[in-house]
Write a protein that holds these residues in place. Sequence first.
Motif, PDB file in Angstrom:
ATOM      1  N   PHE A  23      -0.827 -11.296  -3.040  1.00 26.32           N
ATOM      2  CA  PHE A  23      -1.333 -10.155  -2.283  1.00 26.32           C
ATOM      3  C   PHE A  23      -0.203  -9.192  -1.924  1.00 26.32           C
ATOM      4  O   PHE A  23      -0.346  -7.970  -2.030  1.00 26.32           O
ATOM      5  N   ILE A  24       0.946  -9.746  -1.503  1.00 24.10           N
ATOM      6  CA  ILE A  24       2.081  -8.901  -1.135  1.00 24.10           C
ATOM      7  C   ILE A  24       2.602  -8.131  -2.342  1.00 24.10           C
ATOM      8  O   ILE A  24       2.906  -6.934  -2.267  1.00 24.10           O
ATOM      9  N   VAL A  25       2.719  -8.825  -3.485  1.00 26.51           N
ATOM     10  CA  VAL A  25       3.180  -8.159  -4.705  1.00 26.51           C
ATOM     11  C   VAL A  25       2.187  -7.091  -5.140  1.00 26.51           C
ATOM     12  O   VAL A  25       2.571  -6.003  -5.608  1.00 26.51           O
ATOM     13  N   ALA A  26       0.888  -7.364  -4.977  1.00 32.25           N
ATOM     14  CA  ALA A  26      -0.130  -6.376  -5.356  1.00 32.25           C
ATOM     15  C   ALA A  26      -0.001  -5.107  -4.531  1.00 32.25           C
ATOM     16  O   ALA A  26      -0.211  -3.991  -5.041  1.00 32.25           O
ATOM     17  N   ILE A  27       0.353  -5.248  -3.270  1.00 38.15           N
ATOM     18  CA  ILE A  27       0.553  -4.067  -2.427  1.00 38.15           C
ATOM     19  C   ILE A  27       1.683  -3.200  -2.970  1.00 38.15           C
ATOM     20  O   ILE A  27       1.571  -1.969  -3.051  1.00 38.15           O
ATOM     21  N   LEU A  28       2.784  -3.848  -3.377  1.00 37.78           N
ATOM     22  CA  LEU A  28       3.905  -3.107  -3.949  1.00 37.78           C
ATOM     23  C   LEU A  28       3.513  -2.419  -5.251  1.00 37.78           C
ATOM     24  O   LEU A  28       3.862  -1.256  -5.484  1.00 37.78           O
ATOM     25  N   VAL A  29       2.789  -3.124  -6.101  1.00 37.72           N
ATOM     26  CA  VAL A  29       2.403  -2.562  -7.395  1.00 37.72           C
ATOM     27  C   VAL A  29       1.477  -1.368  -7.195  1.00 37.72           C
ATOM     28  O   VAL A  29       1.604  -0.340  -7.878  1.00 37.72           O
ATOM     29  N   ILE A  30       0.554  -1.475  -6.267  1.00 39.66           N
ATOM     30  CA  ILE A  30      -0.392  -0.378  -6.019  1.00 39.66           C
ATOM     31  C   ILE A  30       0.344   0.877  -5.564  1.00 39.66           C
ATOM     32  O   ILE A  30      -0.007   2.000  -5.956  1.00 39.66           O
ATOM     33  N   GLN A  31       1.395   0.701  -4.756  1.00 35.88           N
ATOM     34  CA  GLN A  31       2.151   1.863  -4.287  1.00 35.88           C
ATOM     35  C   GLN A  31       2.897   2.553  -5.415  1.00 35.88           C
ATOM     36  O   GLN A  31       3.231   3.738  -5.312  1.00 35.88           O
ATOM     37  N   ILE A  49      -8.019   6.722   2.721  1.00 37.49           N
ATOM     38  CA  ILE A  49      -7.755   5.379   3.248  1.00 37.49           C
ATOM     39  C   ILE A  49      -7.129   4.508   2.167  1.00 37.49           C
ATOM     40  O   ILE A  49      -6.163   3.774   2.413  1.00 37.49           O
ATOM     41  N   ALA A  50      -7.677   4.576   0.959  1.00 40.84           N
ATOM     42  CA  ALA A  50      -7.119   3.797  -0.149  1.00 40.84           C
ATOM     43  C   ALA A  50      -5.699   4.233  -0.483  1.00 40.84           C
ATOM     44  O   ALA A  50      -4.877   3.411  -0.918  1.00 40.84           O
ATOM     45  N   MET A  51      -5.385   5.495  -0.252  1.00 35.07           N
ATOM     46  CA  MET A  51      -4.048   5.997  -0.564  1.00 35.07           C
ATOM     47  C   MET A  51      -3.011   5.531   0.457  1.00 35.07           C
ATOM     48  O   MET A  51      -1.877   5.201   0.083  1.00 35.07           O
ATOM     49  N   VAL A  52      -3.356   5.516   1.731  1.00 35.93           N
ATOM     50  CA  VAL A  52      -2.364   5.213   2.775  1.00 35.93           C
ATOM     51  C   VAL A  52      -2.372   3.749   3.191  1.00 35.93           C
ATOM     52  O   VAL A  52      -1.416   3.297   3.833  1.00 35.93           O
TER      53      VAL A  52
END
Length: 280
Positions: free
Chosen positions: A109-117, A149-152
Amino acid sequence: MSARTRRVSRRVLLNVAAVIVFVCSVFPVYWMVNTALLPGSAVKSDTPHFWPSEFTFRSFQAAWNDGGFLPALGISVAVTVITVITALLFGFLASVSVSRYRFRSRKTFIVAILVIQMIPAEAMIVSTFRVLDGWHLVNTIIGLSAIYIAMVLPFTIWTLRGFVNGVPADLEEAAMIDGCSRNQAFWRITFPLLAPGLVSTGIFAFIQAWNEFVFALVIMTRPESQTLPIWLRSFVQATKATDWAVVMAGSTLMAIPVIIFFLIVQSKMTSGLVSGAVKG
């Protein structure tokens, strides 16, 4: 050269550098307000006017009395408020979960947050529009708010996670030894210490939602549904000369809510630093 002289010289150089950075940061804002106060003839003149010697509020009146300003202001306020509140709520819950609890796929989940950014939001603008159109959310406040919301949200989760990690769990354990339940320890001890993080991420979400242009241009296609950045674009037309004084006046009016919001919340950024760590 003595140590005291070196310290004084270093301090002077740092002060000079700080002044230069401050001037470079403030000058664009000053030039915007200065241009908004100048008459149209002075704005079009080849001679720069660094001070509005013959200032006028005509540009502000023209921007304020424009038929699209107040509706665009209402839509921008609604979208921004929804974005900030929702992003802080879900970002706060997610950051506490990944920081305080161990569960399966936590690292994923943490890595997915980085990838999404790392993915440019504009790369998904076509698919995003088709999804919203299928849900009949084009030209709606809810649709645009969902995009913002999805962006920030990824940045909000990642930033708040750092603040939560910075609060020792020992404080909650000490409060629980003193008789607090886990929920009481969290809300009385940890949550006040997270106030600066919530304010910081809230400011970021506010600025992002307030100034975003591309998605608002694509999704809010009707004139009555436009946000303030899209309304400001209406003054720049190919068929006639642009009244830059009115554009600068509109930009100044757009900046005022951001300044007011920051003045309201900036005192909260430090008020919660130690309020939860002091036992009454």
